[in-house]
Design a protein around this motif. Structure first.
Motif, PDB file in Angstrom:
ATOM      1  N   MET A   1      33.106  -7.697  34.514  1.00  0.00           N
ATOM      2  CA  MET A   1      32.447  -7.475  35.798  1.00  0.00           C
ATOM      3  C   MET A   1      31.379  -6.386  35.665  1.00  0.00           C
ATOM      4  SD  MET A   1      34.168  -6.215  39.380  1.00  0.00           S
ATOM      5  CE  MET A   1      34.559  -4.621  38.678  1.00  0.00           C
ATOM      6  N   TRP A   2      31.709  -5.303  34.979  1.00  0.00           N
ATOM      7  CA  TRP A   2      30.741  -4.229  34.796  1.00  0.00           C
ATOM      8  C   TRP A   2      29.581  -4.646  33.903  1.00  0.00           C
ATOM      9  CZ3 TRP A   2      29.388  -0.117  37.297  1.00  0.00           C
ATOM     10  CH2 TRP A   2      30.270   0.403  38.227  1.00  0.00           C
ATOM     11  N   LEU A   3      29.832  -5.477  32.911  1.00  0.00           N
ATOM     12  CA  LEU A   3      28.738  -5.971  32.073  1.00  0.00           C
ATOM     13  C   LEU A   3      27.758  -6.814  32.890  1.00  0.00           C
ATOM     14  CD1 LEU A   3      30.482  -6.889  28.718  1.00  0.00           C
ATOM     15  CD2 LEU A   3      28.842  -5.062  29.148  1.00  0.00           C
TER      16      LEU A   3
ATOM     17  N   ILE B   1      19.616  -4.042  34.396  1.00  0.00           N
ATOM     18  CA  ILE B   1      18.610  -4.093  33.336  1.00  0.00           C
ATOM     19  C   ILE B   1      17.504  -5.078  33.715  1.00  0.00           C
ATOM     20  CG2 ILE B   1      18.211  -4.864  30.960  1.00  0.00           C
ATOM     21  CD1 ILE B   1      20.967  -3.661  30.267  1.00  0.00           C
ATOM     22  N   ALA B   2      17.876  -6.251  34.198  1.00  0.00           N
ATOM     23  CA  ALA B   2      16.883  -7.261  34.604  1.00  0.00           C
ATOM     24  C   ALA B   2      16.012  -6.738  35.737  1.00  0.00           C
ATOM     25  CB  ALA B   2      17.579  -8.549  35.014  1.00  0.00           C
TER      26      ALA B   2
ATOM     27  N   LYS C   1      11.988  -6.131  35.513  1.00  0.00           N
ATOM     28  CA  LYS C   1      11.087  -6.772  36.469  1.00  0.00           C
ATOM     29  C   LYS C   1      10.200  -5.727  37.151  1.00  0.00           C
ATOM     30  CE  LYS C   1      11.021  -9.547  40.662  1.00  0.00           C
ATOM     31  NZ  LYS C   1      11.820 -10.113  41.743  1.00  0.00           N
ATOM     32  N   ARG C   2      10.790  -4.600  37.547  1.00  0.00           N
ATOM     33  CA  ARG C   2      10.030  -3.533  38.197  1.00  0.00           C
ATOM     34  C   ARG C   2       8.951  -2.975  37.260  1.00  0.00           C
ATOM     35  NH1 ARG C   2      13.680   1.026  40.299  1.00  0.00           N
ATOM     36  NH2 ARG C   2      14.528  -0.741  41.433  1.00  0.00           N
ATOM     37  N   GLU C   3       9.302  -2.782  35.995  1.00  0.00           N
ATOM     38  CA  GLU C   3       8.340  -2.273  35.020  1.00  0.00           C
ATOM     39  C   GLU C   3       7.217  -3.284  34.786  1.00  0.00           C
ATOM     40  OE1 GLU C   3       6.334   0.248  32.754  1.00  0.00           O
ATOM     41  OE2 GLU C   3       8.133   0.758  33.894  1.00  0.00           O
TER      42      GLU C   3
END
Length: 102
Positions: A17-19, A26-27, A31-33
């Motif tokens: 679940m945490w992964l 991370i995605a 996307k923001r970058e």
């Protein structure tokens, strides 16, 4: 580590679940970058001149600043001392301040 299978399976589910959460974060950051980099690439060039118009009928111009004047938008004078010199270097000594205020 717990000795029994049930607790080990619970830990496995919890870590899975945490992964998933970490992968989503991370995605999102990637996307923001990418959006930020795209914004840098397609950003329009700074204007060569910025004209501030007065209020009222006809709206005559009251201030003109070079597009890169740091005081523009903060009440800078018409062709203030910060942008007059580079403007004169570019356009010649014929550039001068003329007040449009009555």
């Amino acid at each position: 580590m717990p000795p029994d299978l049930e607790r080990l399976l619970t830990l496995r589910v919890w870590h899975a679940m945490w992964l998933v959460r970490i992968d989503h974060k991370i995605a999102e950051l990637q996307k923001r970058e990418a959006e930020r980099e795209n914004g840098r690439r397609v950003r329009p060039a700074k204007p060569e001149w910025i004209v501030q118009l007065s209020i009222g009928t006809g709206r005559p111009p009251v201030q003109v600043s070079a597009g890169d004047c740091y005081k523009c938008g903060r009440g800078g004078c018409p062709l203030c001392t910060w942008c007059m010199e580079p403007v004169q270097q570019k356009w010649g000594p014929g550039v001068r301040y003329v007040s449009t205020r009555s």
